[in-house]
Design a protein around this motif. Structure first.
Motif: not given
Length: 116
Positions: A34-58
Motif C-alpha cells: 500500500m502507498g500514500w500518494y500526494r498531489q500538490a496544485p500544479g504538480k504531478q501526483r507522487e508516491l511519498v510512502a509505501r508499506i509492503s504486505a509483510p510490513g517493510s517501508t520505503n
C-alpha cells in the motif's frame, strides 16, 4: 467493489503533526503493498510512502525521517503519521495499492494544508 476512504487531513502550522488514515472495503490490505500518494496544485501526483504486505517501508527523500507509514491488518487500515510538517507538504493525500489488480482505484483524498 473496492472503496478507499482517506481521512485526517486539515490545516496545521509548520512544524506541526497530522495522522492520516485510510480505510477500505472490497480489498484486504494485508495481501498488498500500500502507498500514500500526494498531489500538490500544479504538480504531478507522487508516491511519498509505501508499506509492503509483510510490513517493510520505503519513503520519498522529501519525507524521510518525518513521515511514518503503518498499517493495522485487523482494522484493514493504513496510516500516515506526518511530523515536522512543512508548507511544501501541502497537497491532497491519497492511499491505494501500489500494484496488483486494484492499483487503479483511488479514494477521494484528504486535504493537508501547512501554513508558514
Amino acid at each position: 467493489q473496492v472503496q478507499l476512504a482517506e481521512s485526517g487531513g486539515g490545516l496545521v502550522q509548520a512544524g506541526g503533526s497530522l495522522r492520516l488514515s485510510c480505510a477500505a472495503s472490497g480489498i484486504i490490505f494485508r495481501f498488498y503493498a500500500m502507498g500514500w500518494y500526494r498531489q500538490a496544485p500544479g504538480k504531478q501526483r507522487e508516491l511519498v510512502a509505501r508499506i509492503s504486505a509483510p510490513g517493510s517501508t520505503n519513503y520519498a527523500d522529501s519525507v524521510q525521517g518525518r513521515f511514518t507509514i503503518s498499517k493495522d491488518n485487523a482494522k484493514n487500515t493504513v496510516y500516515l503519521q506526518m511530523n515536522s510538517l512543512k508548507p511544501e507538504d501541502t497537497a491532497v493525500y491519497y492511499c491505494k495499492p501500489v500494484n496488483g489488480q486494484y492499483r487503479d482505484y483511488w479514494g477521494q483524498g484528504t486535504q493537508v494544508t501547512v501554513s508558514s
